[in-house]
Design a protein around this motif. Structure first.
Motif, PDB file in Angstrom:
ATOM      1  N   PHE A 165      39.841  34.623  33.214  1.00 42.82           N
ATOM      2  CA  PHE A 165      38.789  35.588  32.931  1.00 42.82           C
ATOM      3  C   PHE A 165      38.338  35.373  31.492  1.00 42.82           C
ATOM      4  O   PHE A 165      39.146  35.433  30.564  1.00 42.82           O
ATOM      5  CB  PHE A 165      39.291  37.021  33.120  1.00 42.82           C
ATOM      6  N   VAL A 166      37.036  35.140  31.323  1.00 45.51           N
ATOM      7  CA  VAL A 166      36.497  34.819  30.001  1.00 45.51           C
ATOM      8  C   VAL A 166      35.621  35.960  29.512  1.00 45.51           C
ATOM      9  O   VAL A 166      34.702  36.406  30.214  1.00 45.51           O
ATOM     10  CB  VAL A 166      35.667  33.524  30.029  1.00 45.51           C
ATOM     11  N   GLY A 167      35.906  36.432  28.297  1.00 48.26           N
ATOM     12  CA  GLY A 167      35.119  37.502  27.697  1.00 48.26           C
ATOM     13  C   GLY A 167      35.945  38.746  27.476  1.00 48.26           C
ATOM     14  O   GLY A 167      37.154  38.786  27.753  1.00 48.26           O
ATOM     15  N   THR A 168      35.283  39.799  26.989  1.00 46.43           N
ATOM     16  CA  THR A 168      35.982  41.041  26.645  1.00 46.43           C
ATOM     17  C   THR A 168      35.470  42.240  27.436  1.00 46.43           C
ATOM     18  O   THR A 168      35.979  43.350  27.255  1.00 46.43           O
ATOM     19  CB  THR A 168      35.829  41.335  25.145  1.00 46.43           C
ATOM     20  N   ALA A 169      34.484  42.029  28.310  1.00 46.44           N
ATOM     21  CA  ALA A 169      33.959  43.147  29.103  1.00 46.44           C
ATOM     22  C   ALA A 169      35.040  43.669  30.048  1.00 46.44           C
ATOM     23  O   ALA A 169      35.930  42.925  30.483  1.00 46.44           O
ATOM     24  CB  ALA A 169      32.730  42.691  29.891  1.00 46.44           C
ATOM     25  N   GLU A 170      34.941  44.941  30.388  1.00 45.68           N
ATOM     26  CA  GLU A 170      35.893  45.562  31.310  1.00 45.68           C
ATOM     27  C   GLU A 170      35.741  44.950  32.702  1.00 45.68           C
ATOM     28  O   GLU A 170      34.634  44.722  33.185  1.00 45.68           O
ATOM     29  CB  GLU A 170      35.616  47.066  31.382  1.00 45.68           C
ATOM     30  N   LEU A 171      36.859  44.657  33.339  1.00 43.96           N
ATOM     31  CA  LEU A 171      36.802  44.171  34.707  1.00 43.96           C
ATOM     32  C   LEU A 171      36.331  45.284  35.636  1.00 43.96           C
ATOM     33  O   LEU A 171      36.698  46.444  35.466  1.00 43.96           O
ATOM     34  CB  LEU A 171      38.183  43.688  35.169  1.00 43.96           C
ATOM     35  N   ASP A 172      35.518  44.915  36.628  1.00 42.93           N
ATOM     36  CA  ASP A 172      35.042  45.875  37.617  1.00 42.93           C
ATOM     37  C   ASP A 172      36.218  46.452  38.396  1.00 42.93           C
ATOM     38  O   ASP A 172      37.245  45.801  38.593  1.00 42.93           O
ATOM     39  CB  ASP A 172      34.067  45.166  38.568  1.00 42.93           C
ATOM     40  N   ALA A 173      36.063  47.686  38.876  1.00 45.26           N
ATOM     41  CA  ALA A 173      37.134  48.340  39.632  1.00 45.26           C
ATOM     42  C   ALA A 173      37.516  47.544  40.871  1.00 45.26           C
ATOM     43  O   ALA A 173      38.698  47.496  41.252  1.00 45.26           O
ATOM     44  CB  ALA A 173      36.697  49.750  40.025  1.00 45.26           C
ATOM     45  N   ALA A 174      36.537  46.900  41.510  1.00 47.90           N
ATOM     46  CA  ALA A 174      36.831  46.105  42.704  1.00 47.90           C
ATOM     47  C   ALA A 174      37.717  44.912  42.359  1.00 47.90           C
ATOM     48  O   ALA A 174      38.596  44.536  43.140  1.00 47.90           O
ATOM     49  CB  ALA A 174      35.529  45.621  43.352  1.00 47.90           C
ATOM     50  N   THR A 175      37.498  44.321  41.191  1.00 51.23           N
ATOM     51  CA  THR A 175      38.329  43.196  40.756  1.00 51.23           C
ATOM     52  C   THR A 175      39.754  43.661  40.495  1.00 51.23           C
ATOM     53  O   THR A 175      40.723  43.004  40.899  1.00 51.23           O
ATOM     54  CB  THR A 175      37.747  42.561  39.484  1.00 51.23           C
ATOM     55  N   LYS A 176      39.908  44.792  39.831  1.00 48.94           N
ATOM     56  CA  LYS A 176      41.246  45.318  39.545  1.00 48.94           C
ATOM     57  C   LYS A 176      42.003  45.602  40.844  1.00 48.94           C
ATOM     58  O   LYS A 176      43.197  45.297  40.960  1.00 48.94           O
ATOM     59  CB  LYS A 176      41.140  46.592  38.707  1.00 48.94           C
ATOM     60  N   TRP A 177      41.294  46.184  41.810  1.00 47.12           N
ATOM     61  CA  TRP A 177      41.932  46.465  43.101  1.00 47.12           C
ATOM     62  C   TRP A 177      42.354  45.170  43.780  1.00 47.12           C
ATOM     63  O   TRP A 177      43.467  45.065  44.303  1.00 47.12           O
ATOM     64  CB  TRP A 177      40.961  47.244  43.995  1.00 47.12           C
ATOM     65  N   TRP A 178      41.464  44.157  43.778  1.00 47.92           N
ATOM     66  CA  TRP A 178      41.765  42.877  44.431  1.00 47.92           C
ATOM     67  C   TRP A 178      42.989  42.218  43.800  1.00 47.92           C
ATOM     68  O   TRP A 178      43.864  41.701  44.504  1.00 47.92           O
ATOM     69  CB  TRP A 178      40.549  41.965  44.313  1.00 47.92           C
ATOM     70  N   LEU A 179      43.076  42.252  42.482  1.00 46.67           N
ATOM     71  CA  LEU A 179      44.216  41.651  41.789  1.00 46.67           C
ATOM     72  C   LEU A 179      45.516  42.376  42.119  1.00 46.67           C
ATOM     73  O   LEU A 179      46.578  41.753  42.199  1.00 46.67           O
ATOM     74  CB  LEU A 179      43.976  41.671  40.275  1.00 46.67           C
ATOM     75  N   ALA A 180      45.423  43.679  42.324  1.00 40.66           N
ATOM     76  CA  ALA A 180      46.618  44.450  42.667  1.00 40.66           C
ATOM     77  C   ALA A 180      47.060  44.213  44.110  1.00 40.66           C
ATOM     78  O   ALA A 180      48.248  44.350  44.427  1.00 40.66           O
ATOM     79  CB  ALA A 180      46.353  45.938  42.450  1.00 40.66           C
ATOM     80  N   GLU A 181      46.128  43.823  44.969  1.00 42.46           N
ATOM     81  CA  GLU A 181      46.407  43.644  46.394  1.00 42.46           C
ATOM     82  C   GLU A 181      46.995  42.282  46.729  1.00 42.46           C
ATOM     83  O   GLU A 181      47.599  42.116  47.786  1.00 42.46           O
ATOM     84  CB  GLU A 181      45.109  43.830  47.200  1.00 42.46           C
TER      85      GLU A 181
END
Length: 301
Positions: A118-134
């Motif tokens: 992941f490149v940059g400092t912007a907040e990850l989208d909620a869908a991305t956070k959920w996918w990574l947790a799954e």
């Protein structure tokens, strides 16, 4: 008769809960026992598909990342990839970050040891956070590209993208297509989220090397298996199945498929939540699945 069955996952083999139904599992097993090869072709990575791979044989093939990678289904061993050149990856990452998003670089994990940078400092989208947790995904963060980025990325980036609101990504998709449309394939559609498997307003932008698609890699898979490409039967529903369904000798659209998929399909089966894959495969094994075939939810042609 035997050949190669290629099935998409989300919206096709998986039901609304993201599971492979017992009837779908039984149909694919029957096809394998009858001498058919079965391959999964998905926009997911092999790691992200771990819950569904067990429905096909250990020695089957897995087409991942929208056609950018080919694997042994059982082991995940990488057999072939199509990557984006490192300078182009960095151009894309800069553009994505410049529009306020975090750039997602999907890597060949067999070479890097991690799935995403992941490149940059912007907040990850909620869908991305959920996918990574799954999923059992390994990630690495770059606040900015390091000095040796070209070396770290060379021959290793399967896809560049990001996730965000549809209205925020639309101008970015258009800009990338206008600048680099002859070198890249850019797509955007609803992402799988915690609440919606299909039709989400959260969109995923995906960028690939120009000739990456599921059909191209299905041909590579058929050649490796020694299967005549003329025997390929393909099932799908979404826009990343367009080339697969359009070019396969027998492309089968799900009832829930995008209208553009339904329009080019040579046969039509029931929806993904009504065992549409099983209904089509059962018809195939019985010699009923031919061009013009159409099934309702109960399997009647």
């Amino acid at each position: 008769m035997s050949g190669l069955i290629v099935t998409d996952l989300d919206g096709t083999l998986l039901d609304k809960r993201g599971r492979v139904s017992p009837r779908n599992r039984a149909a694919l097993k029957a096809a394998h026992e009858a001498g058919w090869h079965v391959a999964i072709a998905t926009g997911r990575t092999w790691t992200e598909s771990h819950h569904a791979i067990d429905c096909i044989a250990e020695d089957a093939l897995f087409i991942g990342v929208g056609g950018a990678s080919l694997h042994e289904a059982g082991s995940g061993r990488v057999l072939s990839t199509m990557t984006i050149d490192a300078p182009m990856v960095l151009n894309l990452a800069d553009l994505i970050m410049g529009h306020g998003h975090r750039a997602h670089l999907l890597m060949d994990a067999s070479l890097t040891g991690h799935d995403y940078i992941f490149v940059g400092t912007a907040e990850l989208d909620a869908a991305t956070k959920w996918w990574l947790a799954e999923h059992p995904i390994k990630t690495h963060d770059w606040h900015a590209a390091p000095g040796d980025a070209h070396e770290q990325l060379h021959g290793r980036v399967l896809r560049v993208g990001t996730i965000g609101a549809e209205e925020a990504l639309a101008p970015l998709v258009q800009m990338i297509d206008e600048r680099w449309g002859e070198q890249l394939a850019v797509r955007a559609w609803g992402a799988v989220t915690a609440d919606e498997a299909l039709g989400s307003r959260t969109h995923m932008m995906e960028i690939f090397a120009r000739n990456v698609d599921k059909w191209s890699m299905a041909c590579v898979a058929a050649d490796r298996l020694g299967v005549d490409r003329g025997t390929i039967v393909a099932l799908g529903d979404g826009l990343n199945d367009l080339e697969l369904i359009g070019n396969a000798p027998l492309g089968v659209a799900m009832a829930n498929a995008d209208a553009r998929i339904r329009a080019i399909a040579r046969a039509h089966t029931a929806a993904h939540d009504s065992d549409g894959v099983a209904i089509a495969v059962e018809a195939l094994l019985e010699g009923r699945l031919v061009a013009g075939w159409r099934a309702d939810a109960g399997g009647a042609a």
